[in-house]
Design a protein around this motif. Structure first.
Motif, PDB file in Angstrom:
ATOM      1  N   SER A 127      80.501  38.449  10.454  1.00 26.65           N
ATOM      2  CA  SER A 127      81.682  37.925   9.769  1.00 26.65           C
ATOM      3  C   SER A 127      81.782  38.497   8.364  1.00 26.65           C
ATOM      4  O   SER A 127      80.783  38.610   7.645  1.00 26.65           O
ATOM      5  N   SER A 173      87.540  30.746   6.874  1.00 25.71           N
ATOM      6  CA  SER A 173      88.332  31.676   7.690  1.00 25.71           C
ATOM      7  C   SER A 173      89.833  31.439   7.536  1.00 25.71           C
ATOM      8  O   SER A 173      90.630  32.271   7.979  1.00 25.71           O
ATOM      9  N   GLY A 200      88.937  35.606   8.072  1.00 28.23           N
ATOM     10  CA  GLY A 200      87.781  36.305   8.621  1.00 28.23           C
ATOM     11  C   GLY A 200      88.158  37.625   9.235  1.00 28.23           C
ATOM     12  O   GLY A 200      87.427  38.146  10.089  1.00 28.23           O
TER      13      GLY A 200
END
Length: 460
Positions: A127, A173, A200
């Motif tokens: 990520s 995110s 993200g």
């Protein structure tokens, strides 16, 4: 003297320390005393060595006895320790069994916890949010070890920490964050820059897309950025304020699509793939379009002048119709046939001016696709030569060669299509102007013929 030499030799064989001075003779009695003294000294040394040997033997026997006693003690200790080990092993097994019985379904829970922690760690490592929150994978690594251990159980705090990290990943995110991070440039240098993370999905810095390197644990600037269609919104995002709304392209594959788009050739790369033939086609297309535009400007200007001349009976030689009317004015008194010839000659003189360079536009529109076909054929020859050398095991190699070979065909069509269109426009415009000239000339001849016919009818 012989007897003296014999005794001296015997003394040396027995190891006697006899000092003989060459200047003083030694008698037999003296030699006998010396021998007695040496024998007495040797006996003394022998007794001393024998005493030392007996003493050492006693010490060795004592050491052997001590070693045997120590071995017996250690053997007893080993047997005792072995017995204790067996007792402890039995106690550990019983304790483990009691622990398993008390855990019950919790043991399966910890197995699930270990799996969830492993999956979460894989998500964190890949990520781009890890560039803003570094070091959170270490906690998951320790938690996985703890959950898989039978001697230590995860604590409530660790379970809550896992829940918190998962929730923080979901929260981050959905944010657009600005922060400083280490960025690896295409040159290999590492610099600290202010970056913007969009959820993200993507990270940009200074209008350029960055990719998260899993192995290095850093943001890496793409070697080749996508087109301006995608980089311009990234630059606008960097200059936008907190309340401004701006469009932005996101990559749901987390960098894979950006890499593919960066590898795709742009317009300049496509043109370079065409080679020399491609550049020739582009030059010819530019010449054809320039000629067509020039002729369109000239013909529309000439058409405006002709329309103005149609409303004026006075001949103005700045246009084709005015020059034809000037020929008529110069030959008003000529008969109809002679005037027709003069007007035909004047119109024929105007045709080259009206159709100038239009033929070249047509030639370019025909030659450009032929050159494109030539480039394609030569490119395919290179592809087949490559296949003969390296075989057909790599479809990507063949596809790339065929793609380059077809670029010249595309360039030829791109150059030919506007040239054909513009040639049609310019040709039709020039024909319209020539038809106006012919129509006006026909009208002039008709009026002239009527004038000549009326006097004859009146006379009759």
């Amino acid at each position: 003297m012989k007897l003296q030499s014999l005794f001296l030799s015997a003394a040396m064989v027995l190891g006697l320390n006899v000092h003989v001075q060459a200047a003083e003779p030694v008698s037999v009695d003296s030699l006998l005393n010396l021998v007695k003294q040496g024998q007495a000294r040797d006996d003394k040394e022998f007794k001393q060595r024998l005493a030392r040997f007996n003493l050492s033997k006693a010490e060795q026997e004592k050491m052997v006895a001590d070693a045997q006693n120590e071995r017996s003690r250690l053997e007893q200790l080993s047997a005792q320790k072995e017995k204790e080990f067996q007792q402890n092993e039995t106690a550990v097994a019983e304790a483990q069994e009691r622990l398993n019985n008390r855990l019950g379904s919790l043991k399966e829970l910890f197995g699930v916890l270990q799996q969830v922690a492993g999956d979460t760690k894989a998500v964190f490592e890949g990520s781009v949010i890890s560039s803003e929150l570094p070091g959170r994978e270490q906690f998951l690594t320790d938690l996985i070890k703890t959950a898989g251990s039978s001697s230590k159980l995860p604590s409530i705090e660790e379970l809550e920490r896992l829940w918190f990290e998962m929730q923080r990943e979901m929260t981050y995110s959905g944010r657009v964050s600005t922060y400083n991070a280490q960025v690896v440039l295409p040159s290999g240098d590492t610099t600290e820059e202010q970056v913007i993370r969009v959820g993200g999905f993507n990270v940009v810095a200074d209008g350029k897309y960055l990719n998260w390197d899993l192995e290095a644990g850093r943001l890496v600037e793409l070697d080749k950025q996508p087109g301006s269609r995608y980089t311009d919104p990234a630059a606008e995002l960097a200059s936008a304020s907190g309340t401004d709304l701006t469009g932005f392209w996101i990559d749901p594959s987390r960098g894979q699509l950006l890499k593919i788009m960066g590898q795709s050739p742009e317009l300049g790369d496509r043109v370079d793939q065409g080679g020399v033939v491609g550049y020739i086609i582009i030059v010819l297309g530019a010449i054809g379009i320039a000629l067509a535009l020039w002729r369109m400007v000239v013909l529309y200007s000439e058409g405006a002048k002709i329309r103005a001349q149609m409303d004026n009976e006075t001949a103005n030689e700045n246009n084709a119709l005015g020059r034809v009317m000037a020929v008529f004015n110069a030959n008003k008194n000529a008969d109809t046939e002679t005037l027709e010839l003069h007007l035909g000659e004047a119109i024929a003189a105007e045709i080259p001016r009206l159709t100038r360079a239009i033929g070249w536009i047509k030639i370019i529109s025909v030659v450009a696709p032929l050159l494109g076909l030539l480039g394609t054929v030569t490119g395919m020859i290179d592809v087949f030569e490559t296949m003969s050398l390296f075989g057909t095991g790599d479809p990507k190699l063949m596809a790339g060669g065929i793609s380059q070979a077809l670029v010249t065909t595309v360039l030829g069509l791109v150059a030919a299509i506007p040239c054909v269109f513009l040639h049609t426009l310019t040709n039709n415009r020039s024909r319209e102007l020539m038809m106006i000239l012919e129509e006006r000339a026909t009208g002039i001849l008709a009026r002239q013929s009527e004038k000549q016919t009326k006097p004859q009818a009146t006379a009759a």
